[in-house]
Write a protein that holds these residues in place. Structure first.
Motif, PDB file in Angstrom:
ATOM      1  N   ILE A  63       0.803  -1.221   0.000  1.00 23.94           N
ATOM      2  CA  ILE A  63       0.000   0.000   0.000  1.00 23.94           C
ATOM      3  C   ILE A  63       0.840   1.278   0.000  1.00 23.94           C
ATOM      4  CG2 ILE A  63      -1.754   1.297   1.240  1.00 23.94           C
ATOM      5  CD1 ILE A  63      -2.759  -1.209  -0.206  1.00 23.94           C
ATOM      6  N   PRO A  64       1.878   1.430   0.853  1.00 26.12           N
ATOM      7  CA  PRO A  64       2.637   2.686   0.826  1.00 26.12           C
ATOM      8  C   PRO A  64       3.336   2.944  -0.508  1.00 26.12           C
ATOM      9  CG  PRO A  64       3.061   1.461   2.852  1.00 26.12           C
ATOM     10  CD  PRO A  64       2.336   0.535   1.934  1.00 26.12           C
ATOM     11  N   LEU A  65       3.603   1.880  -1.277  1.00 27.25           N
ATOM     12  CA  LEU A  65       4.327   2.033  -2.538  1.00 27.25           C
ATOM     13  C   LEU A  65       3.406   2.199  -3.738  1.00 27.25           C
ATOM     14  CD1 LEU A  65       7.055  -0.690  -1.882  1.00 27.25           C
ATOM     15  CD2 LEU A  65       7.341   1.784  -1.775  1.00 27.25           C
ATOM     16  N   MET A  66       2.087   2.149  -3.510  1.00 27.50           N
ATOM     17  CA  MET A  66       1.166   2.302  -4.639  1.00 27.50           C
ATOM     18  C   MET A  66       1.215   3.707  -5.225  1.00 27.50           C
ATOM     19  SD  MET A  66       0.038  -0.640  -5.220  1.00 27.50           S
ATOM     20  CE  MET A  66      -1.086  -0.186  -6.539  1.00 27.50           C
ATOM     21  N   SER A  67       1.631   4.703  -4.444  1.00 31.66           N
ATOM     22  CA  SER A  67       1.783   6.049  -5.007  1.00 31.66           C
ATOM     23  C   SER A  67       2.849   6.039  -6.098  1.00 31.66           C
ATOM     24  CB  SER A  67       2.144   7.043  -3.910  1.00 31.66           C
ATOM     25  OG  SER A  67       3.343   6.678  -3.254  1.00 31.66           O
ATOM     26  N   VAL A  68       3.916   5.244  -5.901  1.00 36.28           N
ATOM     27  CA  VAL A  68       4.946   5.102  -6.937  1.00 36.28           C
ATOM     28  C   VAL A  68       4.357   4.410  -8.166  1.00 36.28           C
ATOM     29  CG1 VAL A  68       7.198   4.102  -7.486  1.00 36.28           C
ATOM     30  CG2 VAL A  68       6.755   5.019  -5.183  1.00 36.28           C
ATOM     31  N   TYR A  69       3.568   3.366  -7.945  1.00 39.25           N
ATOM     32  CA  TYR A  69       2.930   2.608  -9.018  1.00 39.25           C
ATOM     33  C   TYR A  69       2.079   3.539  -9.891  1.00 39.25           C
ATOM     34  CZ  TYR A  69      -0.476  -0.674 -11.084  1.00 39.25           C
ATOM     35  OH  TYR A  69      -1.302  -1.375 -11.937  1.00 39.25           O
ATOM     36  N   PHE A  70       1.214   4.337  -9.250  1.00 41.22           N
ATOM     37  CA  PHE A  70       0.329   5.219 -10.009  1.00 41.22           C
ATOM     38  C   PHE A  70       1.090   6.366 -10.656  1.00 41.22           C
ATOM     39  CE2 PHE A  70      -2.842   3.492  -6.892  1.00 41.22           C
ATOM     40  CZ  PHE A  70      -3.567   2.762  -7.817  1.00 41.22           C
ATOM     41  N   SER A  71       2.100   6.884  -9.969  1.00 39.69           N
ATOM     42  CA  SER A  71       2.883   7.984 -10.522  1.00 39.69           C
ATOM     43  C   SER A  71       3.604   7.564 -11.795  1.00 39.69           C
ATOM     44  CB  SER A  71       3.887   8.478  -9.480  1.00 39.69           C
ATOM     45  OG  SER A  71       4.647   9.550  -9.988  1.00 39.69           O
ATOM     46  N   GLN A  72       4.121   6.352 -11.821  1.00 33.46           N
ATOM     47  CA  GLN A  72       4.826   5.851 -13.007  1.00 33.46           C
ATOM     48  C   GLN A  72       3.890   5.686 -14.195  1.00 33.46           C
ATOM     49  OE1 GLN A  72       6.563   2.232 -11.500  1.00 33.46           O
ATOM     50  NE2 GLN A  72       8.413   3.266 -10.754  1.00 33.46           N
ATOM     51  N   GLY A 100       1.263   9.720 -13.915  1.00 34.61           N
ATOM     52  CA  GLY A 100       1.855  11.031 -13.684  1.00 34.61           C
ATOM     53  C   GLY A 100       1.615  11.519 -12.269  1.00 34.61           C
ATOM     54  N   ALA A 101       2.460  12.433 -11.808  1.00 33.90           N
ATOM     55  CA  ALA A 101       2.401  12.889 -10.425  1.00 33.90           C
ATOM     56  C   ALA A 101       1.129  13.671 -10.130  1.00 33.90           C
ATOM     57  CB  ALA A 101       3.631  13.748 -10.110  1.00 33.90           C
ATOM     58  N   GLY A 102       0.680  14.519 -11.088  1.00 31.08           N
ATOM     59  CA  GLY A 102      -0.507  15.333 -10.838  1.00 31.08           C
ATOM     60  C   GLY A 102      -1.758  14.499 -10.646  1.00 31.08           C
ATOM     61  N   MET A 103      -1.991  13.557 -11.574  1.00 31.04           N
ATOM     62  CA  MET A 103      -3.164  12.691 -11.451  1.00 31.04           C
ATOM     63  C   MET A 103      -3.066  11.816 -10.210  1.00 31.04           C
ATOM     64  SD  MET A 103      -6.068  11.626 -12.484  1.00 31.04           S
ATOM     65  CE  MET A 103      -6.251  12.357 -14.112  1.00 31.04           C
ATOM     66  N   THR A 104      -1.871  11.340  -9.885  1.00 31.36           N
ATOM     67  CA  THR A 104      -1.691  10.509  -8.692  1.00 31.36           C
ATOM     68  C   THR A 104      -2.060  11.284  -7.436  1.00 31.36           C
ATOM     69  OG1 THR A 104       0.054   9.197  -9.732  1.00 31.36           O
ATOM     70  CG2 THR A 104      -0.016   9.211  -7.321  1.00 31.36           C
ATOM     71  N   GLY A 105      -1.624  12.542  -7.352  1.00 31.79           N
ATOM     72  CA  GLY A 105      -1.977  13.351  -6.191  1.00 31.79           C
ATOM     73  C   GLY A 105      -3.475  13.517  -6.047  1.00 31.79           C
ATOM     74  N   PHE A 106      -4.174  13.752  -7.157  1.00 35.62           N
ATOM     75  CA  PHE A 106      -5.631  13.901  -7.120  1.00 35.62           C
ATOM     76  C   PHE A 106      -6.309  12.610  -6.672  1.00 35.62           C
ATOM     77  CE2 PHE A 106      -9.705  13.457  -9.439  1.00 35.62           C
ATOM     78  CZ  PHE A 106     -10.412  14.467  -8.796  1.00 35.62           C
ATOM     79  N   VAL A 140      -4.476  -0.243 -14.815  1.00 35.16           N
ATOM     80  CA  VAL A 140      -4.148   0.681 -13.745  1.00 35.16           C
ATOM     81  C   VAL A 140      -5.421   1.234 -13.102  1.00 35.16           C
ATOM     82  CG1 VAL A 140      -3.971   2.651 -15.324  1.00 35.16           C
ATOM     83  CG2 VAL A 140      -2.774   2.716 -13.142  1.00 35.16           C
ATOM     84  N   TRP A 141      -6.488   1.406 -13.879  1.00 35.08           N
ATOM     85  CA  TRP A 141      -7.708   1.971 -13.319  1.00 35.08           C
ATOM     86  C   TRP A 141      -8.448   0.972 -12.436  1.00 35.08           C
ATOM     87  CZ3 TRP A 141      -8.024   6.853 -12.875  1.00 35.08           C
ATOM     88  CH2 TRP A 141      -7.407   7.686 -13.798  1.00 35.08           C
ATOM     89  N   LEU A 142      -8.479  -0.303 -12.826  1.00 40.74           N
ATOM     90  CA  LEU A 142      -9.059  -1.314 -11.940  1.00 40.74           C
ATOM     91  C   LEU A 142      -8.223  -1.453 -10.672  1.00 40.74           C
ATOM     92  CD1 LEU A 142     -10.277  -4.200 -14.290  1.00 40.74           C
ATOM     93  CD2 LEU A 142     -11.669  -2.628 -12.915  1.00 40.74           C
ATOM     94  N   THR A 143      -6.915  -1.284 -10.817  1.00 40.09           N
ATOM     95  CA  THR A 143      -6.055  -1.311  -9.635  1.00 40.09           C
ATOM     96  C   THR A 143      -6.412  -0.170  -8.690  1.00 40.09           C
ATOM     97  OG1 THR A 143      -4.245  -2.291 -10.916  1.00 40.09           O
ATOM     98  CG2 THR A 143      -3.672  -1.272  -8.812  1.00 40.09           C
ATOM     99  N   TYR A 144      -6.654   1.015  -9.256  1.00 33.34           N
ATOM    100  CA  TYR A 144      -7.045   2.143  -8.406  1.00 33.34           C
ATOM    101  C   TYR A 144      -8.380   1.885  -7.723  1.00 33.34           C
ATOM    102  CZ  TYR A 144      -8.577   6.609  -6.704  1.00 33.34           C
ATOM    103  OH  TYR A 144      -9.059   7.597  -5.881  1.00 33.34           O
ATOM    104  N   VAL A 145      -9.347   1.334  -8.471  1.00 36.56           N
ATOM    105  CA  VAL A 145     -10.643   1.014  -7.875  1.00 36.56           C
ATOM    106  C   VAL A 145     -10.464   0.047  -6.707  1.00 36.56           C
ATOM    107  CG1 VAL A 145     -12.845  -0.160  -8.287  1.00 36.56           C
ATOM    108  CG2 VAL A 145     -11.983   1.490  -9.949  1.00 36.56           C
TER     109      VAL A 145
END
Length: 419
Positions: A28-37, A40-46, A100-105
């Protein structure tokens, strides 16, 4: 008191939480890296901001519902949802399919279900424990959480990039075990009379809002939550403002010689060193602190621990010298291991029995508020000198201590009447 003296529900929850936390911190803490890659950083932050909001809303709903239908049923439903979410995440990162979107869900689902689960689990511990037991219970929980985070964090750093699918499968398997343990081993601890609440429940959202208005009317608890938010924000600066400042401005420094080899650190290395030091010291010192300080009055432990903790982190917010930073983290962590179990024990004394989940859900605001304060400090950090930021951090902590002093008499009275 020993671990075997705890209520079976508490024993089971601590064991399951250890292994579940160990597994989840690998991912879980590393999923921000997963989504950022991938996004992008902007969408990941949102997206991560939406996660925070969803967890907050689900926590409020979960706390309200738990005080009306009981703890176990909601915990089982939430854990089943977490299990399904991890299974979806594994399927979305398999060798045959990736989304990636199902992963986010799925990660959003984990966050929502955990928001529902948390207040019920916290209230259940209060249901089956006595006030004099809670400081030790929270010490064990605190130690267990940090140990699992230390082990899981190291394993996750090694495996996340190349073995994400396997890690998610392991989390799914852990979800099956955790759900089964709650379903078959945990006993219900709170059974409200549903018939007596039909009229209240019929009001739906209006009754939910009324419940939280009652919490807001509890001045002592609102002060406690606000003070906790200020304390927590002091540590959150390490992951936000302090990390940014050290990465940008800390020069490479010689730290020590090891078997004839010079060891140096830059800002990035220092961030990792401070985090590692904090986690290892918590694991090593938590149980020892209880043995050494068990006879000291709780209020003195709280104030003394907080003073060390706040001063240590305030210095860390200012300095960029390697050894002073490491010494300051030692001081801050000593304060942390002293104050946290005491603060959690006082928290357990505040809620009335019939509203424990609602109160615990509202307490979750302290973490969200601390996150916002630490994010704000990053924004203004580029405009102010490090010394000014250090004073602001010190002021936040001092304000929290003063608020705890203001409500201490009421906290003692509630402990005397707590169940």
């Amino acid at each position: 008191m020993k671990f075997r003296d705890f209520h079976p529900n508490i024993q089971i929850r601590i064991i399951i939480s250890f292994f579940g936390g160990l597994m989840s911190v690998m991912v879980i803490p590393l999923m921000s890296v997963y989504f950022s890659q991938r996004l992008g950083a902007g969408m990941t932050g949102f997206l991560l901001f939406l996660n925070v909001v969803a967890g907050l809303v689900s926590g409020f709903c979960g706390g309200y519902i738990s005080d009306r239908i009981g703890r176990k049923r909601l915990m089982v439903i939430a854990e089943a949802g977490i299990l399904a979410s991890y299974a979806l995440a594994a399927a979305s990162n398999s060798p045959w399919f990736e989304s990636v979107w199902l992963t986010y869900v799925s990660i959003l689902g984990v966050n929502v279900c955990w928001g529902i689960f948390g207040p019920s689990s916290d209230a259940m511990i209060l249901d089956v424990s006595r006030p004099e037991e809670r400081k030790y219970i929270y010490t064990i929980q605190y130690w267990s959480h940090n140990l699992s985070s230390a082990i899981g964090g190291m394993i996750g750093a090694l495996l996340f990039q190349d073995y994400l699918f396997e890690l998610l499968l392991a989390l799914t398997a852990m979800g099956i075990l955790s759900t089964a343990a709650t379903l078959f081993l945990i006993r219900e601890t709170f059974s409200p009379e549903l018939a007596a609440r039909k009229q209240e429940q019929a009001a739906g959202w209006r009754d939910l809002l009324r419940s939280y208005r009652m919490v807001l009317a509890d001045r002592t608890f609102v002060f406690f939550v606000t003070a906790s938010m200020l304390f927590i924000s002091v540590e959150f600066h390490l992951g936000n403002y302090v990390s940014v400042r050290l990465a940008d401005s800390m020069p490479v420094q010689h730290v020590a010689d090891w078997f004839g080899r010079s060891i140096s650190m830059d800002g990035f290395a220092m961030i990792g060193a401070l985090r590692t030091e904090n986690t290892l010291l918590v694991v090593l010192l938590s149980l020892l602190a209880r043995q050494l300080l068990g006879r000291i009055r709780d209020s003195h432990m709280l104030y003394g621990g907080l003073a060390l903790y706040v001063c240590g982190y305030a210095f860390i917010s200012y300095s960029d010298r390697a050894w002073p930073l490491l010494i300051a983290m030692l001081i801050a962590t000593l304060g942390e291991v002293v104050y946290v179990p005491v603060q959690q024990a006082f928290l357990g004394d505040i809620p009335p029995k019939e509203s424990r989940s609602t109160y615990m859900a509202f307490y979750g605001l302290s973490f969200q508020g601390a996150w916002m304060i630490s994010s704000l400090m990053v924004m203004i950090g580029g405009l102010l000198q490090a010394g000014v930021i250090g004073l602001l951090v010190l002021s936040c902590g001092a304000g929290g201590i003063l608020m705890m002093v203001a409500i201490m008499r009421e906290l003692r009275q509630r402990r005397a009447t707590a169940e």
